[in-house]
Design a protein around this motif. Structure first.
Motif, mmCIF file in Angstrom:
data_model
loop_
_atom_site.group_PDB
_atom_site.id
_atom_site.type_symbol
_atom_site.label_atom_id
_atom_site.label_comp_id
_atom_site.label_asym_id
_atom_site.label_seq_id
_atom_site.Cartn_x
_atom_site.Cartn_y
_atom_site.Cartn_z
ATOM 1 N N GLU A 199 -31.259 3.706 10.250
ATOM 2 C CA GLU A 199 -32.376 5.061 10.251
ATOM 3 C C GLU A 199 -33.087 5.385 11.127
ATOM 4 O O GLU A 199 -33.382 6.237 11.641
ATOM 5 N N ARG A 238 -26.598 10.994 12.219
ATOM 6 C CA ARG A 238 -27.876 10.158 12.011
ATOM 7 C C ARG A 238 -28.874 11.120 12.466
ATOM 8 O O ARG A 238 -29.611 11.866 11.686
ATOM 9 N N ARG A 293 -29.253 14.557 12.143
ATOM 10 C CA ARG A 293 -30.175 15.450 10.386
ATOM 11 C C ARG A 293 -31.354 14.623 10.428
ATOM 12 O O ARG A 293 -31.981 16.165 9.516
ATOM 13 N N PHE A 294 -32.109 14.314 11.936
ATOM 14 C CA PHE A 294 -33.947 14.271 11.575
ATOM 15 C C PHE A 294 -33.985 14.858 12.723
ATOM 16 O O PHE A 294 -34.584 15.316 12.941
ATOM 17 N N ARG A 310 -32.195 15.623 15.843
ATOM 18 C CA ARG A 310 -32.566 15.388 17.265
ATOM 19 C C ARG A 310 -30.770 15.778 17.573
ATOM 20 O O ARG A 310 -29.930 16.463 17.274
ATOM 21 N N ARG A 329 -33.717 8.260 13.946
ATOM 22 C CA ARG A 329 -35.040 9.306 13.911
ATOM 23 C C ARG A 329 -35.892 9.237 15.366
ATOM 24 O O ARG A 329 -36.692 9.701 15.089
#
Length: 438
Positions: free
Chosen positions: A231, A260, A263-264, A266, A235
């Motif tokens: 995570e 992931r 999802r952030f 990026r 991030r």
């Protein structure tokens, strides 16, 4: 054709036997002239970066203090503070990225942010920070603690820590420092911001005293296999290192990190995954395997077993049957990636406990043994399979191990159009193709 990103990981004593070869120079550990030469070789090969690990403790200190010197004199324990080394290398190179490890657990964010901003200025935009939370339990005792901070707690601290660091790096506009002699204005206060961070772990006023650095932000590297590690990497990291021995598993890891990151909010293309590899190079496959066998024979079994213990959170591997597979290892407060890698290597490759210990005594990363063409074949296969964006190459020794990779394997990749023959940008972010910051 997809270019393969390449960083060279230079860590003295990484292979616990190779330093004993007749042509090895073990004085690399504290020899600035040897580090300079390695940096020159890496830049000659047009690599993205030279990378340094760090651990702020001599390994197995508890056993030494107790009078048990079993496997204590680990050659990986002796090395410079890499953040002090990088400025010297910056003055002898012009394009090569320069990255160093610095822990969030035993540092303060203002000092670290200032240090790497300074490095970015000194190198004209080539600095990188490898964010770690530290897995070596012995480090805690050098910083006033009896035991290491709990895994979840140190990742919570790291998450806030990196936010403070990046906030400090963003505290100046690029054109804030004007040094206008006519008006007497040194910097434009409207283009400078106080961070005024107040969080659970830190209170930091800011700003830095260095202005905006050439890259805007130094490149952030990270390696983490646990859930909080993934995570945090997704991030915050520009480059993620991984311990992978199978291309299918590596692709799954890369896909997971990229999903992931998206999802952030990026761009997943701006997060590069580099697989660690230890190249053992010979002019022929047979000669490469002979060299691997020669280096392996120079590793005492007791040192191999002792080395494996801290990687698994202090497990004493002497208690296991050396000829049986590694059993299920208990969860620990150490890093999670090594525990999982130890079990998977033993299981997937059918290795006994002593064979697994020897495997990791050669280094934690995947061993690729063969001629330059054979090693290039493997790297190309992984790249074309989407298993990674490139490799963190960890030569076994200096100088010949470094020379074999930079002067034999890299030219083979260049002939195939898989690696640059000239730098096209000036900054480390240019080399890696990650997000640029104004």
């Amino acid at each position: 054709m997809q270019q393969i990103h390449l960083a060279l990981f230079l860590f003295p004593g990484y292979h616990l036997g190779a330093w004993r070869l007749p042509d090895a120079v073990p004085e690399l550990d504290l020899g600035i002239e040897h580090y300079v030469r390695a940096a020159e070789l890496a830049e000659e090969a047009k690599l993205d970066a030279l990378f340094f690990e760090d651990q702020a403790a001599v390994r197995r200190s508890n056993d030494i203090l107790a009078g048990d010197t079993y496997g204590a004199a680990n050659p990986r324990s002796i090395h410079f503070d890499p953040t002090m080394l990088l400025p010297a290398l910056a003055m002898r190179t012009s394009r090569l990225g320069l990255a160093a490890t610095s822990t969030t657990t035993f540092n303060d964010p203002f000092n670290l942010a200032r240090r790497f901003s300074t490095l970015d200025h000194i190198s004209n935009g080539r600095a990188g920070w490898n964010l770690v939370t530290s897995f070596n339990e012995d480090e805690a005792q050098n910083f006033g603690l009896d035991a290491h901070v709990q895994h979840a707690a140190r990742y919570e601290r790291a998450s806030e820590f990196v936010d403070v660091v990046t906030g400090l790096w963003d505290g100046w506009d690029p054109d804030a420092i004007v040094r206008d002699k006519e008006s007497g204005t040194y910097f434009d206060v409207e283009k400078m911001r106080f961070l005024q961070h107040e969080g659970e772990h830190f209170r930091v006023r800011g700003p830095l005293t260095t202005g905006r650095s050439p890259q805007g932000r130094p490149v952030v590297f990270q390696a983490g296999a646990s859930e909080p590690g993934r995570e945090l990497a997704a991030r915050t990291a520009d480059v993620v290192f991984t311990l992978q021995s199978d291309p299918t598993a590596s692709r799954a890891f890369r896909d997971d990190i990229r999903a992931r990151a998206e999802r952030f909010g990026r761009d997943p293309e701006h997060v590069k995954v580099l697989v660690g590899m230890t190249p053992i190079v010979g002019d022929t496959d047979e000669l490469a395997h002979d060299l691997a066998d020669e280096m392996m024979a120079l590793i005492p079994d007791d040192l191999a077993l002792a080395n494996l213990g801290p990687l698994a959170g202090g497990v004493d591997f002497r208690q296991f049957d050396p000829d049986a597979p590694v059993p299920e290892l208990p969860e620990s407060n150490a890093g999670k990636s090594h525990r999982e890698a130890i079990m998977s290597v033993s299981r997937d490759q059918g290795l006994s406990t002593i064979e697994t210990a020897r495997y990791f005594a050669e280094g934690s990363y995947r061993k690729v043994i063969g001629s330059p063409a054979t090693i290039a074949d493997t790297m190309q296969e992984w790249s074309e399979a989407g298993a990674c964006d490139g490799f963190l190459a960890v030569p076994t020794h200096f100088p010949t191990g470094v020379e074999a990779f930079t002067r034999k394997v890299v030219p083979e990749l260049q002939r195939r159009g898989l690696h640059r023959t000239e730098y096209t940008g000036r900054h480390l972010r240019d080399h890696l193709g990650v997000r640029r910051y104004a």
